[in-house]
Write a protein that holds these residues in place. Structure first.
Motif, short mmCIF file in Angstrom:
data_model
loop_
_atom_site.label_atom_id
_atom_site.label_comp_id
_atom_site.label_asym_id
_atom_site.label_seq_id
_atom_site.Cartn_x
_atom_site.Cartn_y
_atom_site.Cartn_z
N ASN A 99 -6.57 14.96 -11.55
CA ASN A 99 -5.81 14.94 -10.07
C ASN A 99 -6.75 14.37 -9.35
OD1 ASN A 99 -3.47 14.80 -8.79
ND2 ASN A 99 -3.55 17.01 -8.17
N ALA A 100 -8.26 14.70 -9.50
CA ALA A 100 -9.20 14.15 -8.44
C ALA A 100 -9.38 12.66 -8.32
CB ALA A 100 -10.44 14.80 -8.77
N VAL A 101 -9.11 12.14 -9.67
CA VAL A 101 -9.13 10.59 -9.75
C VAL A 101 -7.77 10.10 -9.10
CG1 VAL A 101 -8.65 8.63 -11.31
CG2 VAL A 101 -10.19 10.83 -12.04
N VAL A 102 -6.70 10.83 -8.88
CA VAL A 102 -5.26 10.40 -8.41
C VAL A 102 -5.54 10.41 -6.88
CG1 VAL A 102 -2.96 10.87 -7.92
CG2 VAL A 102 -3.95 10.89 -10.32
N PHE B 142 1.02 -1.26 -0.15
CA PHE B 142 0.02 0.03 -0.14
C PHE B 142 0.85 1.18 -0.19
CE2 PHE B 142 -2.69 -3.26 1.72
CZ PHE B 142 -3.74 -3.24 1.01
N ILE B 143 1.85 1.28 0.71
CA ILE B 143 2.89 2.31 0.72
C ILE B 143 3.46 2.63 -0.69
CG2 ILE B 143 5.29 3.17 1.71
CD1 ILE B 143 4.45 1.91 4.46
N ALA B 144 4.04 1.57 -1.34
CA ALA B 144 4.39 1.54 -2.48
C ALA B 144 3.59 2.21 -3.68
CB ALA B 144 5.04 0.14 -3.09
N ALA B 145 2.33 1.72 -3.66
CA ALA B 145 1.39 2.12 -4.42
C ALA B 145 0.77 3.63 -4.17
CB ALA B 145 -0.08 1.35 -4.32
N SER B 146 0.83 3.93 -3.11
CA SER B 146 0.41 5.27 -2.76
C SER B 146 1.51 6.34 -3.02
CB SER B 146 0.27 5.22 -1.00
OG SER B 146 -0.05 6.85 -0.77
N GLY B 147 2.91 5.86 -2.73
CA GLY B 147 3.83 6.79 -3.08
C GLY B 147 4.04 6.95 -4.51
N LEU B 148 3.74 6.14 -5.40
CA LEU B 148 3.45 6.34 -7.08
C LEU B 148 2.49 7.35 -7.29
CD1 LEU B 148 4.16 2.68 -8.46
CD2 LEU B 148 5.80 4.70 -8.38
N LEU B 149 1.31 7.22 -6.47
CA LEU B 149 0.01 8.01 -6.85
C LEU B 149 0.51 9.31 -6.50
CD1 LEU B 149 -2.72 5.62 -5.68
CD2 LEU B 149 -2.33 6.65 -7.90
N HIS B 150 1.14 9.70 -5.23
CA HIS B 150 1.57 10.91 -4.78
C HIS B 150 2.63 11.49 -5.60
CE1 HIS B 150 -0.37 10.03 -0.89
NE2 HIS B 150 -0.28 11.34 -0.68
N VAL B 151 3.45 10.78 -6.46
CA VAL B 151 4.24 11.43 -7.27
C VAL B 151 3.51 11.89 -8.43
CG1 VAL B 151 5.91 11.09 -9.53
CG2 VAL B 151 6.36 10.06 -7.18
N ALA B 152 2.45 11.36 -9.15
CA ALA B 152 1.37 11.93 -10.10
C ALA B 152 0.65 12.95 -9.51
CB ALA B 152 0.53 10.79 -10.58
N TYR B 153 0.24 12.87 -8.37
CA TYR B 153 -0.57 14.07 -7.45
C TYR B 153 0.31 15.41 -7.62
CZ TYR B 153 -2.26 16.81 -3.75
OH TYR B 153 -2.71 17.96 -2.89
N TYR B 154 1.49 15.38 -7.10
CA TYR B 154 2.31 16.53 -6.90
C TYR B 154 2.66 17.26 -8.54
CZ TYR B 154 3.46 16.32 -2.18
OH TYR B 154 3.31 16.16 -0.81
N ALA C 153 8.12 7.88 0.04
CA ALA C 153 8.28 7.19 -1.12
C ALA C 153 7.77 8.11 -2.25
CB ALA C 153 7.22 6.03 -0.78
N GLY C 154 6.96 8.87 -1.97
CA GLY C 154 6.42 9.77 -3.04
C GLY C 154 7.33 10.98 -3.08
N GLY C 155 8.01 11.44 -2.12
CA GLY C 155 9.02 12.72 -2.34
C GLY C 155 10.26 12.50 -2.85
N ALA C 156 10.94 11.33 -2.39
CA ALA C 156 12.14 10.92 -2.92
C ALA C 156 12.37 10.99 -4.39
CB ALA C 156 12.69 9.50 -1.97
N PRO C 157 11.73 10.23 -5.01
CA PRO C 157 11.66 10.32 -6.58
C PRO C 157 11.63 11.69 -7.17
CG PRO C 157 10.27 8.65 -5.87
CD PRO C 157 10.42 9.51 -4.80
N LEU C 158 10.85 12.71 -6.54
CA LEU C 158 10.65 13.71 -7.24
C LEU C 158 11.95 14.54 -6.93
CD1 LEU C 158 6.87 14.60 -6.08
CD2 LEU C 158 7.71 14.35 -8.25
N ALA C 159 12.63 14.49 -5.70
CA ALA C 159 13.86 15.30 -5.44
C ALA C 159 15.14 14.85 -6.13
CB ALA C 159 14.05 14.90 -3.78
N LEU C 160 14.89 13.58 -6.48
CA LEU C 160 15.82 13.04 -7.37
C LEU C 160 15.90 13.60 -8.79
CD1 LEU C 160 16.29 9.28 -6.26
CD2 LEU C 160 17.84 11.22 -5.75
#
Length: 277
Positions: free
Chosen positions: A148-151, A61-73, A179-186
């Motif tokens: 984004n509402a869907v995300v 669930f954490i991994a899936a949510s992390g990916l969704l948060h990347v799309a969200y931002y 999980a969501g912020g680290a890929p965006l920072a990189l």
């Protein structure tokens, strides 16, 4: 829903609207959005060693949510680059509880009653009102906001299940935001290093506060979802729409035309109806 849960979710709503105002107030919407996510991830990385980690069953669930948060931002930045916050924010946040309510019966086994469906109808009317109020200006931003509402609805359902399964809402929140912020920072450091460093030098205080606000806001919401039905918490959180409207007028100097105010009133009425369901 108890009074304590109600008050804490309203606090989460105010914090959420505030960090969105920080993103909207910056010149580069995408980079500011990424910076807020990065600040939240940094704070999460510093706090996580102090807490017991969520059980292994919660990690998918954490991994899936992390990916969704990347799309969200990313979509937050796209929406604010193309439309006023007073238009994009209510559509994003007002549409999400509608989608959560529609999926809650099937996924979360929390069926809705007549009052809840009345709230869904009011939300639909308010969202349509914002589309009409746009009058061709910021239509692209409206599209990003709806996507984004869907995300948002997707990660709300995922995190509602994940937080309950973990039994540790704060640790779960920190893991998700890391999980969501680290890929965006990189990405920011690899593709836009000079602009990223310049932004951090000039706006590090509001960005750090926004990152902290993100953590506190979402931790409160996920904790509330362990105490009350997910659809009700998700809907009540969208009182942030009212806070966003006030912030956009007071600090971003956006004009609140009567059609927007009427649409916001319908969205808020829908949120209240879902709260009462």
């Amino acid at each position: 829903m108890s009074g304590a849960v109600l008050a804490l979710v309203l606090l989460a709503a105010a914090l959420h609207a505030s960090w969105n105002a920080v993103v909207k107030g910056g010149q580069d919407k995408l980079l500011n959005s990424v910076a807020v996510a990065t600040a939240a991830a940094l704070i999460a990385a510093l706090l996580l060693p102090l807490l017991a980690l969520p059980p292994q069953a919660a990690w998918p669930f954490i991994a899936a949510s992390g990916l969704l948060h990347v799309a969200y931002y990313v979509l937050v930045a796209r929406a604010y680059a193309a439309a006023d916050m007073a238009v994009a924010y209510p559509v994003m946040r007002g549409s999400a509880p509608l989608l959560v309510a529609l999926s809650s019966a099937a996924v979360l086994l929390e069926p809705l009653g007549l009052t809840a469906w009345a709230g869904v109808a009011l939300l639909c009317a308010g969202i349509l009102g914002f589309a009409v109020a746009a009058r061709g200006h910021g239509v692209a931003g409206l599209g990003y906001a709806l996507l984004n509402a869907v995300v948002i609805a997707a990660y709300t359902v995922v995190d509602g299940l994940g937080a309950r399964l973990s039994g540790r809402p704060l640790a779960y929140t920190l893991c998700v935001l890391l999980a969501g912020g680290a890929p965006l920072a990189l990405w920011a450091l690899a593709r836009r290093r000079p602009a990223t460093l310049a932004l951090l030098r000039t706006r590090w205080r509001p960005l750090l506060l926004a990152g902290a606000g993100t953590i506190v806001s979402y931790a409160l919401v996920l904790w509330a979802m362990t105490q009350a039905p997910v659809a009700l918490v998700a809907a009540l959180r969208e009182c942030s729409i009212v806070f966003a409207m006030l912030l956009s007028a007071l600090f971003l100097r956006e004009r609140l035309a009567p059609p927007r105010l009427a649409a916001a009133a319908l969205v808020l009425a829908g949120v209240v109806a879902l709260r009462m369901a």
